[in-house]
Design an enzyme around this catalytic site. Sequence first.
Site, short mmCIF file in Angstrom:
data_model
loop_
_atom_site.label_atom_id
_atom_site.label_comp_id
_atom_site.label_asym_id
_atom_site.label_seq_id
_atom_site.Cartn_x
_atom_site.Cartn_y
_atom_site.Cartn_z
N HIS A 97 -12.27 -5.48 7.86
CA HIS A 97 -12.97 -4.92 6.72
C HIS A 97 -14.15 -4.12 6.94
CE1 HIS A 97 -10.86 -8.87 5.89
NE2 HIS A 97 -10.54 -8.62 4.36
N GLU A 104 0.78 -1.11 -0.10
CA GLU A 104 0.12 -0.05 -0.43
C GLU A 104 0.70 1.46 0.00
OE1 GLU A 104 -0.53 -2.87 1.98
OE2 GLU A 104 -2.10 -3.24 0.73
#
Lengths: 332, 336, 327
Positions: free
Chosen positions: C128, C59
């Site tokens: 999530h 990322e």
Amino acid sequence: MVSVRESPTELGLSNDQLLDVLYKMMLSRAVGQRERMLNRMGKAPFAVTGEGHEATQVGTAYALVSGKDWAFPYYRDIGVALTLGQTARDLMLEFLARGENVSSGGRNMPSHFSDPKLRIVSGSAPVATQMPHAVGTAFAGKLRGLDEVSMVWFGDGATSKGDCHEAMNFAGVHKLPVVFVCENNQYAISVHWTKQMAVENVAVRAQGYGFPGVTVDGNDVLAVYGAAKEAVERARRGDGPTFIEAKTYRLVPHTSDDDDRRYRSREEVEEWSKKDPIPRFQAYLEEHGLLDEKTRDELAKKAAQEVDAATEYAENAPLPDPETALRHVFAE
Amino acid sequence: MVTVKDMPGILGLTDSQSLDIYYKMVLSRAASARQRVLQRMGKGSITYSGEGHEATQVGTAYALTPGHDWIFTYYRDVGVVLTIGMTARDVLMAFFARKEDISSGGRNMPSHFSHPKLRIVSEGAPVATQLPHAVGTAFAGKLRGLDEVSMVWFGDGATSKGDCHEAMNFAGVHKLPVVFVCENNQYAISVHWTKQMAVENVAVRAQGYGFPGVTVDGNDVLAVYRAAKEAVERARRGDGPTFIEAKTYRLVPHSSDDDDRRYRSSEEVEEWSEKDPIPRFQAYLEGHGLLDEKTRDELTKKAAEEVDAATEYAENAPLPDPETALRHVFAEEEVA
Amino acid sequence: MAEKNMVEAINDAMLEEMKRDPRVMLLGEDVGGGGVFRATQGLRDEFGPDRCFDTPLAESAIIGVAIGASLNGIVPIAEIQFADFIHPAMDQIVSEAARLRYRSNGGWGCPITVRAPYGSGIHGGPYHSQSIEAIYGHVPGLKVVCVATPYDAKGLLKSAIRDPDPVLFLEHKRAYRLYRQDLPDDDFTVPIGEAEVKREGSDITLITYGMMMHHSLKAAETAQDEDGASVEVIDLRTISPLDKKTVLKSVEKTGKALVVYEDNLTGGFGAEVAAIIAQEAFEFLDGPVTRVASPDVPISPYAGVLEEYLLPNPEKIAKAIRDLAAY
């Protein structure tokens, strides 16, 4: 280790260019010394300089096309900035945080270079963050079919960061035109390289990313230039990245706030002073009949005058208007 | 690639240990297959399973001392936790997110294992974050003069993360007793390994950190076990980390939410099915007279029964009390 | 007009922007194959693998490389697969993208869009489900958008891509497929920094965004039907820069303010909204500025019973409306 001990012109540099390389090194040294002196005189709160790194910085930057290739220096890279076209005045304006300084208008610390026209991209203080940016400009260049090269400089400490790994891996997977230059001066502030890495030459890591890594004597400016030239040519012809590890030594403390006596012996510093890249290159040029005492003194004098004039100009230049501190958060 | 084609006994495994390894692989497969069936029946929101990885998971974990060494799994490691001592019931309790689920009491997704007594450390979902933790327990062990080893499992995608680099470098600099196990199944969800790395064998990176990296056939359980055993011994005697890259293949989609047909051909999956580590080890054991059809059927039946019982127990076990959602944000006072 | 859900609207926005401007490209994990939420479906087929680009799983590199590419003539859309996975890139977002223009005195700009699905309600467990808007809404130099409807998602994503500065574009994943809306066929944008009154009312101003906007509309109907309370619902749409004007104008009219957000209570972005109202609309207030949010625990656990227990829902919001209306 690559080292160049053949004829001075075998790398394609003319006599004038060789003297220019020497001058850039001397000018970098003069700027660094002046900044540290002015700091001690209380004229600026902070100095971070690169005495000892001149061969590495000038030798690598000299292989680039200024204004076309992309430069991502870190905070020790006075020699890089000067080689690419920043002036002693630019650096002094930045050092004294004057309003017209091109790097940041007094926002960033000194030696955090930026010059959009020269494609020197603004750097920050967190270590290694500039490496993915260099990969990004190279990535864009590849997508756009350009033949620009990105070069990024960082210290040995930066090699431990996740960003270093992520950037090198990305560049390797996509064969991007990036040259990674590790100015390995053996200390990340006070931490010796043996506590930073378990390998003798960090350049070996490049093979884990599928591209070559080379270790050079970072105090031998022609060895450095030779490695950089090859890496830049390789990048430009689309063959992908190169990692250059230049082994060198910082002859001064990390910054004006650092006392390097607490982590390294005077004998060690003394020993490395004998390998100082500037006298070394001078001796080499003298040996090959390209430099005499007169020219050397003239160059020294010229550098001193340039730094004097830059200092005087910058000291008298206006401070930033306080209310400009609110500007440039977003595009205007 | 290291492969083992010798007699099983050469690795110091007894016949019953070899059969135990085989059983753990069969049980892992059964627990995973069951979860996927249950998910399709609407009995759970999601599954992550590791069909195809059994040789890698069981082979590495078998080299450890359960309860003594430290385990840092990722969300595909059903085979690791069953080898270390979790039960099919534990796995199914996590699948159904039941109150008594030892991993998280229904808080974490299924297959995010945790078992403090077995030193299986709770994991998050972000990839590679567990690598520095494994280095940390090893670091503490070294500081405290213990002989514990940390083993950490992760996929090929994880090797791209900064945390992977930082963890391996730290472990290398301080020669810590860590075994890094990369379950290289060639896909990070849909991304093929050639877009993840520019090297054939990611194990070569280990030398950049000053310790050995070895690439093994991850579908050959004895090859994996041998590499792991060597790595654990090396770590235990203070010689530092090892990186094991086990090349394998995930025979199922990434998760129950994934459709792997959009990124790989059914021919490719078919081809790897032929290299399935379970029939392969079975044939090997049969070839060496350690397994016959009767024993094989018994073991298969035993695994099915274990998973049946676990399913029945877990399905009927109570849900978490809703208000437990507020607990364990911080340490709680001991209740007398 | 064509009826679209939010994930289709987002896909359309990228498709149209990539057609409009050849400099626009998309990079992230699994985006080539369509992405885990199918938001990038079909873009690789349309524009090729160079413009719909599968990155290594990293990322910080995704954002860092996007920053560099933006300096060299590319307009990158970086996808972070789940907002929960953005944290390794915090250095690149906060210290680099958001500071680059300022620290170079306007010398460099960083026109990147970072897209990330966020929010709870899909049994995503603690990794999530996170709401990250308060963390990033605090950062000067970064714009933060939280969308909840197909129209706003499409219009705001186009604005984000065209913006000269970095924009963090948060897409509530529970809203991806829940609602369909007719969208105009022609090119339209929704400006960054403008809230919208989604429901007019006179008794209470309810300020919200993301999935909570949908829950709030339901709660407002309930309050109307059961208690006769008239609730004005404002969808902030952009967290930073915040549209104070629309908020204050409404509170001046109603005299009561209820701030609803999904993130856990303490230090959530609703706290900033509440502070602005307390300071700048004090004279108009007839009751306490009130917040409805999740409790201060990591949002959210996997088991449905635990997740539902924690999250604000139409019933909890309706109760808060009732309590506030009683003042």
